[in-house]
Design an enzyme around this catalytic site. Structure first.
Site, short mmCIF file in Angstrom:
data_model
loop_
_atom_site.label_atom_id
_atom_site.label_comp_id
_atom_site.label_asym_id
_atom_site.label_seq_id
_atom_site.Cartn_x
_atom_site.Cartn_y
_atom_site.Cartn_z
N LYS A 1 34.93 -1.23 41.22
CA LYS A 1 33.90 -0.20 41.19
C LYS A 1 34.26 0.95 42.13
O LYS A 1 34.09 2.12 41.80
CB LYS A 1 32.53 -0.81 41.54
CG LYS A 1 31.99 -1.65 40.39
CD LYS A 1 30.85 -2.56 40.75
CE LYS A 1 30.57 -3.51 39.58
NZ LYS A 1 29.57 -4.53 39.85
N GLN B 1 25.87 -6.27 44.55
CA GLN B 1 26.73 -7.16 43.76
C GLN B 1 26.14 -8.58 43.72
O GLN B 1 25.88 -9.16 44.78
CB GLN B 1 28.14 -7.17 44.37
CG GLN B 1 29.14 -7.96 43.56
CD GLN B 1 29.42 -7.37 42.18
OE1 GLN B 1 29.60 -6.16 42.02
NE2 GLN B 1 29.42 -8.20 41.16
N ASP C 1 22.26 -0.02 38.03
CA ASP C 1 22.64 -1.23 37.31
C ASP C 1 21.69 -1.50 36.15
O ASP C 1 22.00 -2.27 35.25
CB ASP C 1 22.57 -2.44 38.28
CG ASP C 1 23.95 -3.03 38.54
OD1 ASP C 1 24.87 -2.73 37.76
OD2 ASP C 1 24.09 -3.77 39.53
#
Ligand code: NDP
Length: 285
Positions: A53, A97, A120
């Protein structure tokens, strides 16, 4: 002859477009979009995902801020961090995460991320907007699947799509997005009675199970398009998907490989969502 849906090269193309766009945004607004990434513990897979990322941010001209914590950080401390990032004017997107250590509720952390920074697309607000067809941050993996289908001109409207898996981050939102694209959708899970019978009816099969090579050639209809979301290790330690690619591919019209299929597209959509968050915030000022 089947076509490989090359998520890696499509991603590179899309990331170059995002980079051109962020350069324009910097010119216009005086700063680039910024993504804050939270990593807890030292799970090697999570570390790899976070590194990918960060690299994608670099390629897209997005500033990335890393917040790494030891495994023993308390839930309260993590919530405080998220709240500080929510309030930070210089941060446009926040990503935590997953998975988190057992003593921290993933749901609580996800729910703490401000909806306008939820790049997200996992928050209840984003998922609710998706359900009701409103504009929102789409969960990255399902949105990446749709981009791939469009990019490869795979017809979806009126087709029968079977999604295997019903998680909140992949299976369910993928089913909703395929519905939005006018597919007829069947969702399968661990209680589905005859899975092979269901999957064999799919014009488009989306596998999001998390079991190596679980979908075998005999479960696929001749000419189907197959999207393999799984990221697993096979017995020999190699990365593989949920689909037995080698034997299944000759039956398909198109298929995503693992690696190099859905994975890179997931990260690319995260980049696009971060830019969207930035633009929305500036548009509201
Ligand atoms: P989850 O474990 O949350 O969900 C797995 C789903 O598979 C569940 O709905 C489960 O059913 C279903 N399932 C399990 N066993 C069977 C079975 N025997 N028959 C039918 N269905 C079954 O996984 P995720 O959705 O988070 O992830 C799925 C895979 O995708 C993983 O390999 C993950 O690593 C990968 N992934 C890849 C991403 C990418 O960017 N490429 C992003 C996110 C995930 P039930 O609900 O009944 O338990």
């Amino acid at each position: 002859m089947y076509e490989i849906i090359d998520g890696k090269s499509l991603s590179m193309r899309l990331r170059a477009e995002v980079a051109a766009h962020t350069a324009e945004l910097e010119e216009k607004y005086g700063r680039r979009p910024c993504l804050a990434v939270i990593l807890v513990g030292n799970n090697p897979a999570s570390q790899t995902y976070v590194r990918n990322k960060e690299r994608a941010c670099e390629a897209c001209g997005i500033k990335s801020l890393m917040y790494s914590f030891n495994e023993d950080i308390s839930e309260e401390q993590l919530i405080k961090t998220v709240n500080a990032l929510n309030a930070d004017e210089g941060v446009d997107g926040i990503l935590c995460q997953l998975p988190l250590p057992c003593h921290i509720s993933e749901e609580k952390i996800t729910d703490t991320i401000a909806p306008e920074k939820d790049v997200d697309g996992f928050s209840p607000v984003s998922l609710g907007n998706l359900l009701s067809g409103k504009d929102s941050f789409l969960p990255c993996t399902p949105a990446g699947i749709i981009e791939m289908l469009h990019a490869y001109s795979i017809p979806v409207s009126g087709k029968h799509c079977v999604v295997v898996g019903r998680s909140n981050i992949v299976g369910k939102p993928a089913a909703l997005l395929m519905l939005r694209e006018n597919a007829t959708v069947t969702v399968c899970h661990s209680h589905t009675k005859d899975l092979a019978e269901e999957t064999r009816r799919a014009d488009i099969l989306i596998a999001a199970v998390g079991r190596p090579k679980f979908i075998t050639a005999d479960m696929i209809k001749e000419g189907a398009a197959v999207i393999d979301v799984g990221i697993n290790r096979s017995e020999d330690g190699k990365l593989c998907g949920d689909v037995d690619f080698e034997n299944a591919a000759p039956k398909c019209s198109a298929i995503t490989p693992v690696p190099g299929g859905v994975g890179p597209m997931t990260v690319t959509i995260l980049m696009k969502n971060t830019v969207k968050a930035f633009e929305k915030r500036f548009a509201e000022k």
